[in-house]
Design an enzyme around this catalytic site. Structure first.
Site, PDB file in Angstrom:
ATOM      1  N   SER A 169      15.739  -9.765   7.961  1.00  0.00           N
ATOM      2  CA  SER A 169      15.719 -10.768   6.906  1.00  0.00           C
ATOM      3  C   SER A 169      17.114 -11.388   6.754  1.00  0.00           C
ATOM      4  O   SER A 169      17.674 -11.848   7.733  1.00  0.00           O
ATOM      5  CB  SER A 169      15.228 -10.114   5.605  1.00  0.00           C
ATOM      6  OG  SER A 169      14.877 -11.094   4.663  1.00  0.00           O
ATOM      7  N   ARG A 239      12.021 -11.787  -9.332  1.00  0.00           N
ATOM      8  CA  ARG A 239      11.674 -10.729  -8.397  1.00  0.00           C
ATOM      9  C   ARG A 239      10.173 -10.700  -8.117  1.00  0.00           C
ATOM     10  O   ARG A 239       9.744 -10.497  -6.982  1.00  0.00           O
ATOM     11  CB  ARG A 239      12.128  -9.385  -8.960  1.00  0.00           C
ATOM     12  CG  ARG A 239      11.718  -8.181  -8.153  1.00  0.00           C
ATOM     13  CD  ARG A 239      12.345  -8.160  -6.781  1.00  0.00           C
ATOM     14  NE  ARG A 239      12.229  -6.852  -6.164  1.00  0.00           N
ATOM     15  CZ  ARG A 239      12.690  -6.534  -4.963  1.00  0.00           C
ATOM     16  NH1 ARG A 239      13.300  -7.453  -4.239  1.00  0.00           N
ATOM     17  NH2 ARG A 239      12.557  -5.338  -4.473  1.00  0.00           N
ATOM     18  N   ASP A 335       4.278 -12.019   8.948  1.00  0.00           N
ATOM     19  CA  ASP A 335       5.434 -12.430   8.138  1.00  0.00           C
ATOM     20  C   ASP A 335       5.369 -13.942   7.930  1.00  0.00           C
ATOM     21  O   ASP A 335       5.555 -14.715   8.867  1.00  0.00           O
ATOM     22  CB  ASP A 335       6.716 -12.049   8.884  1.00  0.00           C
ATOM     23  CG  ASP A 335       7.980 -12.371   8.103  1.00  0.00           C
ATOM     24  OD1 ASP A 335       7.896 -13.018   7.038  1.00  0.00           O
ATOM     25  OD2 ASP A 335       9.068 -11.954   8.541  1.00  0.00           O
ATOM     26  N   HIS A 368       6.388  -9.689   5.636  1.00  0.00           N
ATOM     27  CA  HIS A 368       7.827  -9.672   5.895  1.00  0.00           C
ATOM     28  C   HIS A 368       8.417  -8.272   5.750  1.00  0.00           C
ATOM     29  O   HIS A 368       9.277  -7.859   6.518  1.00  0.00           O
ATOM     30  CB  HIS A 368       8.505 -10.639   4.919  1.00  0.00           C
ATOM     31  CG  HIS A 368       9.988 -10.715   5.082  1.00  0.00           C
ATOM     32  ND1 HIS A 368      10.581 -11.162   6.245  1.00  0.00           N
ATOM     33  CD2 HIS A 368      11.014 -10.379   4.248  1.00  0.00           C
ATOM     34  CE1 HIS A 368      11.903 -11.113   6.107  1.00  0.00           C
ATOM     35  NE2 HIS A 368      12.182 -10.641   4.913  1.00  0.00           N
ATOM     36  N   ASP A 369       7.970  -7.537   4.755  1.00  0.00           N
ATOM     37  CA  ASP A 369       8.520  -6.205   4.496  1.00  0.00           C
ATOM     38  C   ASP A 369       8.189  -5.184   5.580  1.00  0.00           C
ATOM     39  O   ASP A 369       8.656  -4.044   5.502  1.00  0.00           O
ATOM     40  CB  ASP A 369       8.021  -5.681   3.144  1.00  0.00           C
ATOM     41  CG  ASP A 369       9.020  -5.999   2.026  1.00  0.00           C
ATOM     42  OD1 ASP A 369      10.062  -6.616   2.319  1.00  0.00           O
ATOM     43  OD2 ASP A 369       8.749  -5.627   0.865  1.00  0.00           O
TER      44      ASP A 369
END
Lengths: 397, 397
Positions: A169, A239, A335, A368-369
């Site tokens: 990232s 967040r 992602d 993505h994580d």
């Protein structure tokens, strides 16, 4: 009836985070006034500190050092307990004894980024010129500035060339920054789930987060530190929005579907009926206990500004011209924050300068994580690449 | 240095919006205390009002009526100037004289949804029991409740069967609600860019928006009306986040790329350097001038609760069993809010009950909002379907 973000005190985690910011439980390199960092925005920054953790032993010829660059909201505690949250290191799956990035063989360096809030100089730090926290007087920085600050640390450690620079990232953006600005100091590089420039959609999501922080009256134009305030609600909303982008729709569906929180009926209220609501609220509230709102503004801004092509006459390949670094570029199928095509752009630019590059797209539904989660094929890819580079570099097993 | 959301007064548009809420510039049906609406949440609602606009003439046998159901933030001004913003109707491309939904041939009815803020009863309305605005005392409603309220209007107009029910996004959910709860009253239906249930990712985005509103101190637990406050910042952030989901990454890229606002250098500040930032801020600030924050909470909640399968024993086909309605289901390739696979779920359920259904996926890069924008293939699809149904129904050209 309504249940806005709950704030779990956790022994006043925010105070603990602030204490760590000012006196981190790790090594800290402080660069004196006499050696300022020239920022991409032309300003000079000095003095400044870089807080960092190391794992493993540097060998005699200092050829086994691996720099790990962290993402937006991570920190130097890559492979050891987080002093504020008490949680394990954020990449212990990948970094540790016998792990793909093996602390028994390599000397791992993980610095907190410039602009961060875990001991490196950032907007929450005391400005020595005023004796008060910088707040918005902190200069706007870039990914390149973060990299240049890390160079000072690597110099300090006496390391000429890093065996590897690794990061996912925003960590991957730093990897690319190293491979462009300081290519001769990088033997191998693993940019993961990243891009050479931040897309307009990603800028848009960041802007939502920043506006959420700035809309919080506790933000006080960035001067909340000495008022004893924290823009919790704004940062929590930021967040929550960001967290959605870290997952995939399929992962969310598999994890939560439309499951109700209490396996019971809908409450016909604004309570967190759905598990996904409750999960997001938790993500928001725990984040604000460990992260500085102004750091969030500065770091997202640095990511938005990142554009390696624009820095090189709009030709990305120019960023890497002359590189001898060996690259392993990794993306994940699901992602959507840094989709595979953005990794392909990097690979094509590297191919255009005849760089040594391998590219692996990992099949994953985790979004993505995925780079932070259990993904055996990903771990095997990193391990294989590191081992083959180590062999070529003559590093004994 | 910083530039949070700007709020353009526009002759105090918010006051204008509030005035319209309480005394709409259109027809209003008011259902008396004696005929309460039984809500899905079991409560009774009465009295209540439905504000609506009509266009064209109802024919002698009342067989040419088309109901248009609006989306989350739209209203009854589908084909005429908006009295608050002064802008043209939101679907004038599709609805008007000689348009695919031809006001020279059909009688168009467009009601403001229950829970809305353009004259229909919603949280901003005065609760006759207290003499004060409902705020959070307004009952949580569902898409089905909105549909049932519209049934009262259609009854009032003396229409047994609607020639067509048409709507995109949440409007499409209402279309599906009509075709399930009141199928005998719908000759043909066009659900566009919609789904039979709200996905977990969509719930997540809505929850971010709600938390942004609730985090705004001006929200006052929903009791802001009589305090003269508006939770502008919170609602603005909610709109910004939502707006990203209405577009596609490609559309954003094509529209803005990484273009800087003033064709100049980066400012190294938190100003809106990028055009996409400025665009989003504008979307946020103009929205709060015309929309009620509590309505936003209630309507997003209704969408989250929508699950036609769950209402029918987890078998979506059961929702349509026995239908005689002719369906045209439309999706757009780049819509990631209601992706094509969710339209396919509807089509498969309709096929399972041998319904008459055609399905068109329109190739577009415009994302979810494509249904509101210039898309000739989409307009032609609607026109062709309407015309063929009209012919079959014996409606003279």
């Amino acid at each position: 009836m309504t249940a806005p973000l709950k704030h779990i005190p956790e022994e006043n985690a925010a105070a603990k985070a602030r204490a760590h910011m000012l006196a981190p439980e790790c090594e800290v390199l402080t660069i004196p006034d006499s050696e300022p960092l020239k920022l991409d925005g032309e300003k000079l920054l000095a003095p400044f500190s870089i807080a960092y953790k190391t794992y493993g032993q540097l060998n005699a010829d200092k050829s086994n050092a691996i720099l790990i660059c962290h993402a937006l909201t991570a920190d130097q505690y890559v492979a050891s307990r987080h002093p504020v949250t008490g949680k394990p290191g954020w990449w212990e799956r990948l970094v540790g004894p016998g792990r793909p990035i093996d602390t028994d063989r390599f000397f791992i360096i993980c610095p907190n980024i410039l602009g961060g809030c875990m001991g490196s100089t950032g907007p929450a730090s005391i400005d020595p010129k005023t004796g008060h926290p910088y707040g918005l007087n902190f200069p706007v920085i870039t990914i390149g500035d973060m990299v240049n600050a890390q160079v000072r640390l690597i110099d300090h450690l006496g390391i000429d060339q890093l065996f590897a620079v690794v990061g996912g990232s925003m960590g991957g953006m730093q990897v690319l920054g190293w491979c462009s600005r300081h290519m001769e100091r990088v033997y191998s590089a693993i940019p993961i789930a990243t891009a050479a420039w931040h897309s307009s959609q990603n800028i848009a999501f960041h802007e939502v987060g920043r506006q959420a922080v700035m809309a919080d009256p506790n933000w006080c134009s960035g001067n909340y530190y000495e008022k004893g305030l924290v823009p919790r609600n704004g940062l929590g909303v930021a967040r929550m929005a960001a967290h959605i982008t870290y997952l995939s729709e399929d992962a969310l569906h598999e994890k939560f579907g439309r499951n109700l929180q209490n396996r019971s009926e809908r409450t016909f209220s604004f309570d967190a009926d759905f598990q996904v609501e409750s999960y997001l609220r938790h993500q928001g509230s725990t984040f604000v206990d460990r992260f500085d709102a102004n750091s969030y503004l500065y770091i997202t801004r640095a990511m938005d500004y990142f554009d390696l092509a624009a820095e090189h006459g709009d030709v990305l390949a120019n960023a890497f011209r002359g590189t001898q670094t060996r690259f392993c570029v990794v993306s994940f199928t699901s992602d959507w924050l840094y989709p595979t095509r953005e990794s392909r752009d990097i690979v094509q630019a590297l191919n255009a300068v005849a760089a040594n590059v391998s590219f692996v797209e990992i099949d994953s539904i985790k979004g993505h994580d995925a780079f932070l989660l259990e993904e055996p094929e990903f771990a095997a890819t990193v391990e294989g690449f590191i081992n083959s580079c180590a062999k070529r570099r003559g590093l004994a097993r």
